[in-house]
Motif scaffolding. Structure first.
Motif, short mmCIF file in Angstrom:
data_model
loop_
_atom_site.label_atom_id
_atom_site.label_comp_id
_atom_site.label_asym_id
_atom_site.label_seq_id
_atom_site.Cartn_x
_atom_site.Cartn_y
_atom_site.Cartn_z
N TYR A 149 13.51 -23.29 15.62
CA TYR A 149 14.64 -23.58 14.99
C TYR A 149 15.96 -22.92 15.45
O TYR A 149 16.92 -23.47 15.80
N THR A 155 15.57 -30.54 15.49
CA THR A 155 14.78 -31.62 15.91
C THR A 155 13.44 -30.98 16.48
O THR A 155 12.18 -31.48 16.24
N ASP A 158 11.41 -29.58 13.68
CA ASP A 158 10.75 -30.57 12.85
C ASP A 158 9.49 -30.90 13.38
O ASP A 158 8.32 -31.15 12.87
N VAL A 159 9.46 -31.11 14.95
CA VAL A 159 8.22 -31.45 15.37
C VAL A 159 7.24 -30.42 15.56
O VAL A 159 6.03 -30.85 15.22
N GLN A 190 17.54 -34.42 4.99
CA GLN A 190 17.92 -34.04 6.43
C GLN A 190 19.10 -33.13 6.29
O GLN A 190 19.22 -31.84 6.98
#
Length: 279
Positions: A149, A155, A158-159, A190
């Motif tokens: 992060y 993004t 998150d993966v 989000q």
């Protein structure tokens, strides 16, 4: 169930948004991670037929703003917030509590510190991985999520997080495919993601529950997990806690977010479980 009321509660360092529906004994539902009261919208109506159901946005999430700059979360403070909500709606009566994920960790700390205020705690997949035999590996994984992060953004984090926790199958459809009310919830979540990774992820996953105290309270603590997620990282610690309590893990429909994916059977299962209260 009656009308839902929306309220604000001032606590040290924040103002909490909380919602109340129904009538009967107080049932507090504690949200997880970067989510808020809205994640339980699918089960509130059914439960409110028998309980005063209380949901709230944890501090720093959605409509529960900090008074000042964001700071790293304290599980002790999170439990104090939950207690403040119970006190605001439940007078002197102990409450039923359901928490999932970091909400279950909040519940464990709440019943440890204030056992007289909790009638029954259903702890659904608390990711307190320090109790695991391979705690060092779990700790390294969450540190990888945090560093991803910081270095590569939301993004990428998150993966890594979703794949490593087995929650990739729980990913929401694209926002444009959601009904308006669910789109609003997804947009709030989000918006909470950065604060979750920055200030909540590591403090919660490093939490060490007081197992001796929990064992003394075992008649009021129900270890729970999702049938589809119990083998994944967030679900594994409850097996260890259950061993210390001397109880089997109670399986709920679905995965880590079964309350939103399978709301009707989830609520039915929870309602039946609460009726086993003998305190």
């Amino acid at each position: 169930m009656g009308a839902k009321t929306v309220n604000k509660l001032v606590v040290p360092g924040a103002t909490l948004h909380y919602e109340v529906a129904g009538d009967g004994p107080v049932l507090l539902l504690i949200a997880s991670g970067g989510t808020d009261a809205g994640v339980y919208s699918g089960i509130v109506g059914q439960l409110a037929a028998e309980y005063t159901v209380v949901t709230y946005d944890p501090r720093g999430n959605s409509r529960s703003g900090y008074d000042g700059d964001p700071a790293d979360e304290s599980v002790e403070q999170s439990a104090a917030d939950a207690l403040a909500v119970i006190d605001a709606v439940g007078a002197d009566e102990p409450a039923y509590v359901f928490g999932s994920g970091s909400g279950a960790i909040t519940g464990l700390e709440l019943i440890t510190r204030h056992p007289d205020r909790v009638r029954m705690l259903v702890a659904h997949e608390p990711p307190c991985t320090e109790v695991l035999a391979d705690a060092a590996d779990a700790r390294a994984f969450f540190e990888e999520v945090y560093s991803t992060y910081r270095e590569d953004g939301l993004t990428a984090a998150d993966v890594v997080y979703m794949m490593g926790t087995g929650m990739d199958s729980d990913a929401m459809p694209p926002l444009e495919d959601l009904l308006p009310e669910y789109r609003e919830l997804a947009e709030r979540m989000q918006a909470n993601a950065a604060n979750f990774y920055e200030h909540k992820l590591l403090p919660f996953t490093r939490y060490v529950p007081d197992l001796p105290t929990l064992r003394r309270l075992a008649d009021r603590v129900v270890p729970a997990a999702g049938m589809e997620s119990c083998a994944h990282l967030p679900g594994r610690p409850i097996d260890v806690i259950a061993d210390h309590l001397g109880w089997p893990v109670v399986m709920f429909p679905g995965g880590h977010s079964g309350y939103s994916r399978h709301p009707a059977p989830f609520a039915t299962h929870l309602a039946h479980l609460l009726k086993t209260d003998t305190v």
